[in-house]
Design an enzyme around this catalytic site. Structure first.
Site, PDB file in Angstrom:
ATOM      1  N   THR A 184      38.191  47.031 106.025  1.00 44.80           N
ATOM      2  CA  THR A 184      37.739  46.828 104.909  1.00 44.80           C
ATOM      3  C   THR A 184      37.903  48.343 104.148  1.00 44.80           C
ATOM      4  O   THR A 184      37.685  48.790 105.020  1.00 44.80           O
ATOM      5  CB  THR A 184      36.125  45.731 104.437  1.00 44.80           C
ATOM      6  OG1 THR A 184      35.322  46.850 105.068  1.00 44.80           O
ATOM      7  CG2 THR A 184      36.321  44.826 105.326  1.00 44.80           C
ATOM      8  N   GLU A 329      39.368  39.861 104.713  1.00 45.79           N
ATOM      9  CA  GLU A 329      38.301  38.463 105.836  1.00 45.79           C
ATOM     10  C   GLU A 329      39.081  37.937 105.944  1.00 45.79           C
ATOM     11  O   GLU A 329      39.149  36.959 105.973  1.00 45.79           O
ATOM     12  CB  GLU A 329      37.182  38.702 105.082  1.00 45.79           C
ATOM     13  CG  GLU A 329      36.372  40.113 105.382  1.00 45.79           C
ATOM     14  CD  GLU A 329      36.122  40.791 104.375  1.00 45.79           C
ATOM     15  OE1 GLU A 329      35.008  41.803 104.161  1.00 45.79           O
ATOM     16  OE2 GLU A 329      37.547  41.136 103.556  1.00 45.79           O
ATOM     17  N   LYS A 431      24.663  42.258  82.979  1.00 49.94           N
ATOM     18  CA  LYS A 431      23.650  41.537  82.733  1.00 49.94           C
ATOM     19  C   LYS A 431      23.026  42.259  81.284  1.00 49.94           C
ATOM     20  O   LYS A 431      22.271  43.158  81.651  1.00 49.94           O
ATOM     21  CB  LYS A 431      22.449  40.880  83.664  1.00 49.94           C
ATOM     22  CG  LYS A 431      21.920  40.118  83.106  1.00 49.94           C
ATOM     23  CD  LYS A 431      20.875  39.327  84.330  1.00 49.94           C
ATOM     24  CE  LYS A 431      19.765  38.040  83.730  1.00 49.94           C
ATOM     25  NZ  LYS A 431      19.476  37.788  84.936  1.00 49.94           N
ATOM     26  N   TRP A 436      25.266  37.020  80.855  1.00 49.05           N
ATOM     27  CA  TRP A 436      26.200  38.058  81.851  1.00 49.05           C
ATOM     28  C   TRP A 436      27.338  38.520  81.226  1.00 49.05           C
ATOM     29  O   TRP A 436      28.047  37.424  80.455  1.00 49.05           O
ATOM     30  CB  TRP A 436      26.798  36.974  82.908  1.00 49.05           C
ATOM     31  CG  TRP A 436      25.523  36.707  83.927  1.00 49.05           C
ATOM     32  CD1 TRP A 436      24.865  35.464  84.092  1.00 49.05           C
ATOM     33  CD2 TRP A 436      25.242  37.479  84.593  1.00 49.05           C
ATOM     34  NE1 TRP A 436      23.838  35.472  85.185  1.00 49.05           N
ATOM     35  CE2 TRP A 436      23.693  37.123  85.177  1.00 49.05           C
ATOM     36  CE3 TRP A 436      25.575  39.238  85.359  1.00 49.05           C
ATOM     37  CZ2 TRP A 436      23.339  37.938  86.414  1.00 49.05           C
ATOM     38  CZ3 TRP A 436      24.485  39.311  86.303  1.00 49.05           C
ATOM     39  CH2 TRP A 436      23.557  38.646  87.507  1.00 49.05           C
TER      40      TRP A 436
END
Length: 540
Positions: A184, A329, A431, A436
């Site tokens: 990654t 992944e 937030k 949100w």
């Protein structure tokens, strides 16, 4: 019941994929863009070179299970390694050429690579590291003078192949044995290794051929702009080999003018890359034109794809851009945004897509509750399937997996038809006042402004609201666009309380080694005061 009805123990190995390419599709062509033109080779001739390479690996002492690293662009030689290394029983470790030296040293050491194949034009990145890579026994230089690279004992690729016969006795392999290894990008700590098995790679290639995913067939000519060192170039090299699709490999020549020429002159039907590449191409086509009439599918992933980008390609150049979602992944194919036949096309093209066959997703709330697929309930997307990682290589990472499910870190809702609508990364959501705000949605609307080249939105601390969105914007050269102009553009497109109070004008959005926006760098620059020219926005 003990009767045998089907051969369910038939090995799903990449050797089967390679044999299809060199046998029944032996006349299919692989094109590579070189500095002085393009070279071409048939699948049959490529197969003979793969045999030579497999024999060379044996001579270099590579044993089953050993890691063989590549540090290379998308070329014919890299494709040969894609087949020879796993089919001979070793593990192909594709190393990201854009990583910093510190990460490269860690990755090579963690993988314990035995042999490294490096493009000659990248050798200067490797030479200074050699004293810190004790597990490497051999370095092979592709496309150049090995002796002139400064790497002690380096071997020339073509000389290595010439010393071996075009035949090799490939071993019978367990399809659950490791075939590939990719790390990654390490945006939240050390890079983590993801192991792909022969079985997972073969099933992934088969899924990529489905009409509702990538739709690869023998009639296609594919140009993967996504690097072969990043999540298997989205599986396109193996999907092409499985179906006999032809490949056009760009090498390091990915500038807009060169890309436009390859797409047109090589009659490419499928191309794949990240949004920034396609944004650059769009500006080139708008200025200079080009015939992309054969390009039936442009795949875009690696980051959220602006709706304005997809609409501009279709309206101005007749090219349909399809968003795809996945990560290292997930192999990486997880979903593709091909719309259903009976609904508004754009409302579905603007999602991360419908989940691929054999893959399952669930949405999990902060308290661990599994939420319904109603298109509204939002939580972390978790995913599992036959090519989805179940763990990291030599790294327990207990917080990344939940009872066989991969925790993606993406915040999204899934509708009853299996379409995933991502609102943000868990670490990137804002937030404000207990509500949100989606940085992804704000970025997409900002990029829709004709003067905005790139936009990334991060949270900035706020005494009253805890956090507020800060728009980090790259303007087109010569633009006179102001912060107030951008807010006026956003007004009516997003909720009023989402509107940024401040805009930072920057030269470029920092990116990770895989081309994604690196917001941790922006947050660090915000914290130390080096972000750029920041302008407070007036009332909407």
């Amino acid at each position: 019941m003990h009767d045998v009805w089907v051969q369910d123990d038939f090995p799903l190995t990449l050797r089967h994929v390679m044999e299809r390419m060199r046998g029944m599709y032996g006349d299919a062509e692989v094109v590579t863009q070189r500095e002085d033109g393009r070279t071409r080779i048939s699948g049959a001739d490529l197969g003979a070179r793969i045999d030579r390479l497999a024999g060379a690996l044996r001579t270099l002492g590579v044993q089953p299970g050993d890691r063989v690293a590549t540090f290379a662009f998308n070329t014919q030689e890299h494709l040969e390694l894609y087949h020879a290394v796993p089919c001979s029983g070793a593990v192909l470790h594709m190393v990201n050429i854009r990583l910093f030296d510190e990460d490269l040293e860690y990755i090579f050491g963690h993988a314990e690579d035995r042999v490294l194949f490096v493009d000659a034009i990248l050798a200067d990145r490797i030479a200074p590291l050699m004293d810190r890579l004790p597990t490497l026994r051999s370095v092979v230089v592709i496309g150049g003078d090995a002796a002139g690279t400064g790497i002690p004992g380096a071997i020339g690729y073509e000389e290595l192949l010439a010393a071996h016969e075009p035949r090799f006795a490939y071993p019978d392999l367990d399809d659950r044995s490791a075939a590939g290894l990719c790390y990654t990008s390490g945006t939240t700590g050390r890079p983590k290794g993801v192991v792909y098995t022969h079985r997972s790679q073969t099933l992934h290639a088969l899924a990529a051929c489905a009409a509702d995913t990538l739709g690869v067939s023998s009639r296609d000519r594919i140009l993967p702009l996504v690097p072969m060192f990043h999540a298997n170039a989205w599986g396109l090299p193996y999907a092409a080999a499985m179906t006999g699709a032809e490949l056009v490999l760009p090498g390091p020549h990915t500038q807009p003018a060169a890309l436009a020429a390859m797409l047109e002159e090589e009659r490419v039907t499928i191309a794949a890359g990240v949004p920034t590449v396609w944004m650059d191409l769009l500006r080139h086509l708008d200025a200079h034109g080009g015939d992309l009439s054969r390009l039936r599918t442009m795949l875009c992933g690696g980051a959220a794809v602006p709706l304005a980008l997809m609409q501009a390609f279709q309206e101005r150049h007749g090219v349909r851009v399809f968003q795809s979602w996945g990560m290292t992944e997930t192999g990486p194919l997880a979903s593709v945004a091909r719309p259903p036949r009976d609904d508004s096309e754009w409302s579905y093209r603007d999602t991360a897509g419908r989940v691929a066959p054999l893959v399952e997703v669930r949405v999990v709330a902060d308290d661990g509750a599994v939420l319904p697929h109603d298109g509204e309930a939002t939580g972390e997307v978790q995913i599992r399937g036959p090519w989805i990682a179940a763990g990291y290589y030599r790294d327990p990472a207990p917080g990344s997996f939940d009872g066989g499910w991969l925790r993606t870190g993406d915040i999204a809702a899934v509708d009853p038809r299996g379409y995933v609508r991502i609102s943000d990364r868990a670490k990137d959501v804002i937030k404000s006042g207990g509500e949100w705000i989606s940085s992804v949605a704000l970025e997409n609307e900002l990029v829709a402004h004709p003067d905005v080249v790139e936009a990334a939105v991060i949270a900035k601390p706020d005494e009253r609201w805890t956090e507020r969105p800060l728009a980090c914007v790259v303007l087109a050269p010569g633009s006179t666009c102001t912060a107030d102009d951008l807010q006026a553009h956003l007004a009516g497109r997003v909720a009023k309380w989402w509107l940024p109070d401040e805009v930072a004008f920057i030269d470029a959005v920092p990116k990770t080694g895989t081309g994604k926006y690196d917001k941790k760098v922006l947050r660090a620059r915000l914290a130390d005061g080096s972000l750029g020219r920041r302008v407070t926005v007036g009332p909407a």
